[in-house]
Write a protein that holds these residues in place. Structure first.
Motif, PDB file in Angstrom:
ATOM      1  N   VAL A  59      43.286  40.576 -17.489  1.00 23.83           N
ATOM      2  CA  VAL A  59      43.535  39.405 -16.642  1.00 23.83           C
ATOM      3  C   VAL A  59      43.549  39.885 -15.192  1.00 23.83           C
ATOM      4  N   GLY A  60      42.735  39.229 -14.370  1.00 24.39           N
ATOM      5  CA  GLY A  60      42.587  39.638 -12.972  1.00 24.39           C
ATOM      6  C   GLY A  60      41.312  40.422 -12.724  1.00 24.39           C
ATOM      7  N   TYR A  61      40.676  40.916 -13.776  1.00 27.82           N
ATOM      8  CA  TYR A  61      39.417  41.646 -13.638  1.00 27.82           C
ATOM      9  C   TYR A  61      38.298  40.674 -13.266  1.00 27.82           C
ATOM     10  N   THR A  62      37.238  41.202 -12.675  1.00 29.44           N
ATOM     11  CA  THR A  62      36.046  40.436 -12.350  1.00 29.44           C
ATOM     12  C   THR A  62      35.044  40.606 -13.476  1.00 29.44           C
ATOM     13  N   LEU A  63      34.476  39.489 -13.933  1.00 30.57           N
ATOM     14  CA  LEU A  63      33.482  39.505 -14.997  1.00 30.57           C
ATOM     15  C   LEU A  63      32.095  39.444 -14.372  1.00 30.57           C
ATOM     16  N   VAL A  64      31.229  40.387 -14.782  1.00 25.45           N
ATOM     17  CA  VAL A  64      29.872  40.482 -14.243  1.00 25.45           C
ATOM     18  C   VAL A  64      28.875  40.308 -15.381  1.00 25.45           C
ATOM     19  N   ASP A  65      27.839  39.485 -15.133  1.00 25.29           N
ATOM     20  CA  ASP A  65      26.763  39.294 -16.102  1.00 25.29           C
ATOM     21  C   ASP A  65      25.827  40.490 -16.008  1.00 25.29           C
ATOM     22  N   LYS A  66      25.736  41.271 -17.073  1.00 24.08           N
ATOM     23  CA  LYS A  66      24.930  42.496 -17.079  1.00 24.08           C
ATOM     24  C   LYS A  66      23.451  42.208 -16.814  1.00 24.08           C
ATOM     25  N   ALA A  67      22.932  41.098 -17.357  1.00 24.61           N
ATOM     26  CA  ALA A  67      21.506  40.780 -17.218  1.00 24.61           C
ATOM     27  C   ALA A  67      21.114  40.495 -15.776  1.00 24.61           C
ATOM     28  N   GLY A  90      23.403  40.900 -13.008  1.00 24.49           N
ATOM     29  CA  GLY A  90      24.193  41.676 -12.051  1.00 24.49           C
ATOM     30  C   GLY A  90      25.090  40.810 -11.185  1.00 24.49           C
ATOM     31  N   LYS A  91      25.112  39.488 -11.452  1.00 20.30           N
ATOM     32  CA  LYS A  91      25.907  38.565 -10.644  1.00 20.30           C
ATOM     33  C   LYS A  91      27.330  38.440 -11.186  1.00 20.30           C
ATOM     34  N   THR A  92      28.237  38.167 -10.265  1.00 20.33           N
ATOM     35  CA  THR A  92      29.625  37.939 -10.633  1.00 20.33           C
ATOM     36  C   THR A  92      29.770  36.561 -11.260  1.00 20.33           C
ATOM     37  N   VAL A  93      30.342  36.521 -12.451  1.00 20.88           N
ATOM     38  CA  VAL A  93      30.601  35.251 -13.134  1.00 20.88           C
ATOM     39  C   VAL A  93      31.883  34.642 -12.589  1.00 20.88           C
ATOM     40  N   GLY A  94      32.896  35.490 -12.378  1.00 22.42           N
ATOM     41  CA  GLY A  94      34.162  35.021 -11.849  1.00 22.42           C
ATOM     42  C   GLY A  94      35.289  35.977 -12.183  1.00 22.42           C
ATOM     43  N   ARG A  95      36.510  35.491 -11.960  1.00 16.56           N
ATOM     44  CA  ARG A  95      37.709  36.290 -12.206  1.00 16.56           C
ATOM     45  C   ARG A  95      38.370  35.805 -13.483  1.00 16.56           C
ATOM     46  N   ILE A  96      38.755  36.744 -14.343  1.00 13.18           N
ATOM     47  CA  ILE A  96      39.434  36.398 -15.590  1.00 13.18           C
ATOM     48  C   ILE A  96      40.863  35.987 -15.243  1.00 13.18           C
ATOM     49  N   VAL A  97      41.196  34.722 -15.571  1.00 10.98           N
ATOM     50  CA  VAL A  97      42.517  34.208 -15.215  1.00 10.98           C
ATOM     51  C   VAL A  97      43.490  34.212 -16.389  1.00 10.98           C
ATOM     52  N   SER A  98      42.952  34.194 -17.618  1.00 15.38           N
ATOM     53  CA  SER A  98      43.824  34.316 -18.784  1.00 15.38           C
ATOM     54  C   SER A  98      42.991  34.578 -20.029  1.00 15.38           C
ATOM     55  N   GLU A 145      39.157  51.177 -12.917  1.00 22.26           N
ATOM     56  CA  GLU A 145      39.388  51.524 -11.513  1.00 22.26           C
ATOM     57  C   GLU A 145      38.931  50.393 -10.590  1.00 22.26           C
ATOM     58  N   LYS A 146      37.732  49.863 -10.860  1.00 30.90           N
ATOM     59  CA  LYS A 146      37.195  48.759 -10.045  1.00 30.90           C
ATOM     60  C   LYS A 146      37.643  47.396 -10.557  1.00 30.90           C
ATOM     61  N   GLN A 147      38.301  47.368 -11.715  1.00 30.08           N
ATOM     62  CA  GLN A 147      38.769  46.149 -12.370  1.00 30.08           C
ATOM     63  C   GLN A 147      37.614  45.169 -12.589  1.00 30.08           C
ATOM     64  N   THR A 148      36.552  45.692 -13.228  1.00 27.55           N
ATOM     65  CA  THR A 148      35.405  44.863 -13.568  1.00 27.55           C
ATOM     66  C   THR A 148      35.033  45.049 -15.041  1.00 27.55           C
ATOM     67  N   ILE A 149      34.421  44.006 -15.595  1.00 28.95           N
ATOM     68  CA  ILE A 149      33.875  44.063 -16.944  1.00 28.95           C
ATOM     69  C   ILE A 149      32.433  43.591 -16.856  1.00 28.95           C
ATOM     70  N   ALA A 150      31.516  44.452 -17.289  1.00 33.94           N
ATOM     71  CA  ALA A 150      30.110  44.073 -17.380  1.00 33.94           C
ATOM     72  C   ALA A 150      29.874  43.598 -18.807  1.00 33.94           C
ATOM     73  N   MET A 151      29.243  42.429 -18.945  1.00 34.59           N
ATOM     74  CA  MET A 151      29.110  41.818 -20.255  1.00 34.59           C
ATOM     75  C   MET A 151      27.719  41.194 -20.418  1.00 34.59           C
ATOM     76  N   ARG A 152      27.178  41.309 -21.626  1.00 33.71           N
ATOM     77  CA  ARG A 152      25.936  40.611 -21.971  1.00 33.71           C
ATOM     78  C   ARG A 152      26.319  39.189 -22.363  1.00 33.71           C
ATOM     79  N   ILE A 153      26.110  38.258 -21.468  1.00 32.62           N
ATOM     80  CA  ILE A 153      26.504  36.877 -21.717  1.00 32.62           C
ATOM     81  C   ILE A 153      25.317  36.146 -22.347  1.00 32.62           C
TER      82      ILE A 153
END
Length: 173
Positions: free
Chosen positions: A105-113, A115-123, A158-166
């Protein structure tokens, strides 16, 4: 002073248990048991205050009976009822190899395909069979993303990011 960015929520204080200051604590992450930690942080009127753990014992998979140092009466324990409980991200990252759902929670979610930021995980929504990431986009829209470990490419604590295949089209719903 400890900032909210440095911690993540692991539970909530319930009602007192007995008359010697013991409390029930509902928890979503038992990192306090897995990591060598002396304290938890309670949100007291918007300020994160460290409370040192004297002892605790598990009552179930979701409730622990917690005794904090210098909380010795039912009245003192009752004052803490309803307080949200937090744990330092730094201690969690040093003590465990894996990142828990509560920790992201609080990490930034990034679309791996793209490379764009999807948003911030709020819960995290674990009320259904499939765990969902509740993500707030930069446009202030809420998105629900399946929290499948098969879709996660990389977690950077460390960067508080998650790269994900959406999955294609999911962000268009």
């Amino acid at each position: 002073m400890i900032r909210k960015e440095e911690v993540y929520k692991v539970g909530r204080i319930g009602k007192p248990h007995g008359v010697h200051g013991e409390l029930q604590m509902q928890f979503s992450d038992d990192v306090f048991d897995a990591v060598d930690a002396d304290y938890l942080l309670l949100d007291i009127d918007g300020i994160l205050v460290p409370f040192f753990m004297e002892e605790y014992r598990f009552r179930s998979d979701e409730v622990v009976l917690m005794k904090f140092c210098d909380v010795d009466t039912e009245a003192q324990a009752r004052e803490l009822t309803g307080s949200e409980v937090y744990f330092p991200r730094k201690l969690a990252e040093e003590g465990t190899a894996e990142v828990s759902w509560a920790q992201v929670v609080g990490y930034t979610l990034v679309d791996k395909a793209t490379g764009k930021t999807v948003g911030r995980i709020v819960s995290i929504d674990e009320t259904t069979i499939n765990t969902l990431l509740e993500v707030m986009t930069p446009e202030d829209e809420e998105r629900l993303i399946p929290a499948s470990t098969d879709l996660i490419v990389k977690v950077d604590a460390e960067k508080q990011t998650i790269a994900m295949r959406i999955p294609a089209g999911l962000l268009d719903l």
